[in-house]
Design an enzyme around this catalytic site. Structure first.
Site, mmCIF file in Angstrom:
data_model
loop_
_atom_site.group_PDB
_atom_site.id
_atom_site.type_symbol
_atom_site.label_atom_id
_atom_site.label_comp_id
_atom_site.label_asym_id
_atom_site.label_seq_id
_atom_site.Cartn_x
_atom_site.Cartn_y
_atom_site.Cartn_z
ATOM 1 N N SER A 136 0.832 -1.193 0.000
ATOM 2 C CA SER A 136 0.000 0.000 0.000
ATOM 3 C C SER A 136 0.880 1.261 0.000
ATOM 4 C CB SER A 136 -0.958 -0.024 1.194
ATOM 5 O OG SER A 136 -1.939 0.965 1.079
ATOM 6 N N ASP B 187 -9.133 -4.297 -6.638
ATOM 7 C CA ASP B 187 -8.674 -3.167 -5.839
ATOM 8 C C ASP B 187 -8.777 -1.878 -6.644
ATOM 9 O OD1 ASP B 187 -7.385 -1.379 -4.188
ATOM 10 O OD2 ASP B 187 -5.387 -2.240 -4.477
ATOM 11 N N HIS C 67 -7.503 -4.865 -1.773
ATOM 12 C CA HIS C 67 -6.325 -4.150 -1.283
ATOM 13 C C HIS C 67 -6.097 -4.487 0.197
ATOM 14 C CE1 HIS C 67 -3.568 -0.689 -1.346
ATOM 15 N NE2 HIS C 67 -3.979 -0.441 -0.125
#
Length: 298
Positions: free
Chosen positions: A21, A218, A275
């Site tokens: 991330s 995502d 995600h």
């Protein structure tokens, strides 16, 4: 670094750095610094062999901009709107000129269409978690907890990490940390860098292996943005786009890029994940990581 100073017997072990991330912004500069230290034989010596990125935020502008194309490809917005946005906004949905009324109008329609989509995983429900709501949810916790929304499990992380017994077990010194928050959005800081692509480009000249994996559901950091910056590197394709399998079923798709130093960057899509992928597909990501470290085909 201090850990290697305190445990020098591990300095010869293969060392990998990973980030997911937003950590994608940090991992590249860190890997470059560690690699340069290794080449210069600076102490403590860390035998770095490569790095792993999971749904990495690397190019803030590109990743945010790619959300519109992603929404179109996933049928969240109609083709007519996508084409109109692309023309009226000139493909830039971040720096919108307020005088460009057509672009402003198109973008407003887009925002309304996707406002209730869970960007973390577009197929799952969007749930609100705030301190007040969190307390109500915790009061309804069963044993074992059976939350209908995945993000509710994150609430338990805060409860666990703030438990005194846990703090003692983790050797958190009294007074050094007040309340733990999984995502503390109240910290004051100034963002000075929105793009670290140049660091990853530099690393294609290093004697390192790289694994970058993303999730196809995502929208928070769309895989389209990741593919864009990887494809901008001057690499050749060693293994063309193909499926990879777990338990005889397609777990996603992968391709391998050959770097200048005759090492490889493996790019992987995890099918049906959000995600970050291991939260949604732990078994598949376990096999993915295990195969990569074993130098076998994913």
């Amino acid at each position: 670094m201090q850990w290697f100073i305190d445990h020098p017997k591990f300095s010869s072990n293969p060392f990998y750095i990973g980030g997911g991330s937003y950590s994608g912004m940090i991992t590249g500069p860190l890997v470059q610094q560690v690699y340069e230290g290794y080449k210069a034989r600076r102490k403590p010596l860390m035998n770095i062999k490569g790095y792993v990125l999971a749904s990495p935020a690397v190019d803030g502008f590109r990743e945010q901009n790619m959300k519109v194309l992603y929404a179109y490809q996933r049928s969240l917005i109609p083709e007519a709107l996508y084409k109109s946005m692309k023309e009226n906004c000139n493909g830039d949905y971040i720096n919108i000129d307020p005088e460009n009324t057509k672009c402003v109008s198109d973008y407003s329609v887009y925002v309304e269409l996707v406002r209730y989509i869970n960007e973390q995983q577009i197929m799952e429900p969007l749930c609100i978690t705030t301190p007040g709501v969190n307390r109500e949810i915790l009061q309804e916790v069963q044993d074992p907890p059976t939350f209908w929304c995945r993000s509710y499990y994150h609430i338990l992380v805060d409860t666990w990490a703030n438990d005194e017994n846990v703090r003692k077990a983790l050797h958190v010194r009294e007074g050094t940390k007040e309340e733990f928050l999984r995502c503390n959005r109240t910290m004051a800081y100034t963002t000075t860098r929105l793009n670290t692509v140049e660091f990853y480009r530099n690393l294609t000249n290093a004697n390192l292996e790289a694994l970058v994996y993303c999730a196809d559901l995502d929208m928070n950091v769309p895989h389209l943005g990741t593919q864009y910056w990887i494809n901008s590197f001057n690499t050749s394709i060693r293994d063309k786009w193909r499926a990879w399998f777990v338990d005889g079923q397609v777990a996603g798709y992968t391709e391998v890029h050959k770097t200048k130093e005759d090492h490889y960057l493996t790019y992987v899509i995890v099918k049906g994940a959000g995600h970050v992928a291991q939260t949604f597909k732990p078994k598949e990501v376990y096999h993915l990581i295990n195969r990569w470290f074993s130098f076998s085909l994913i």
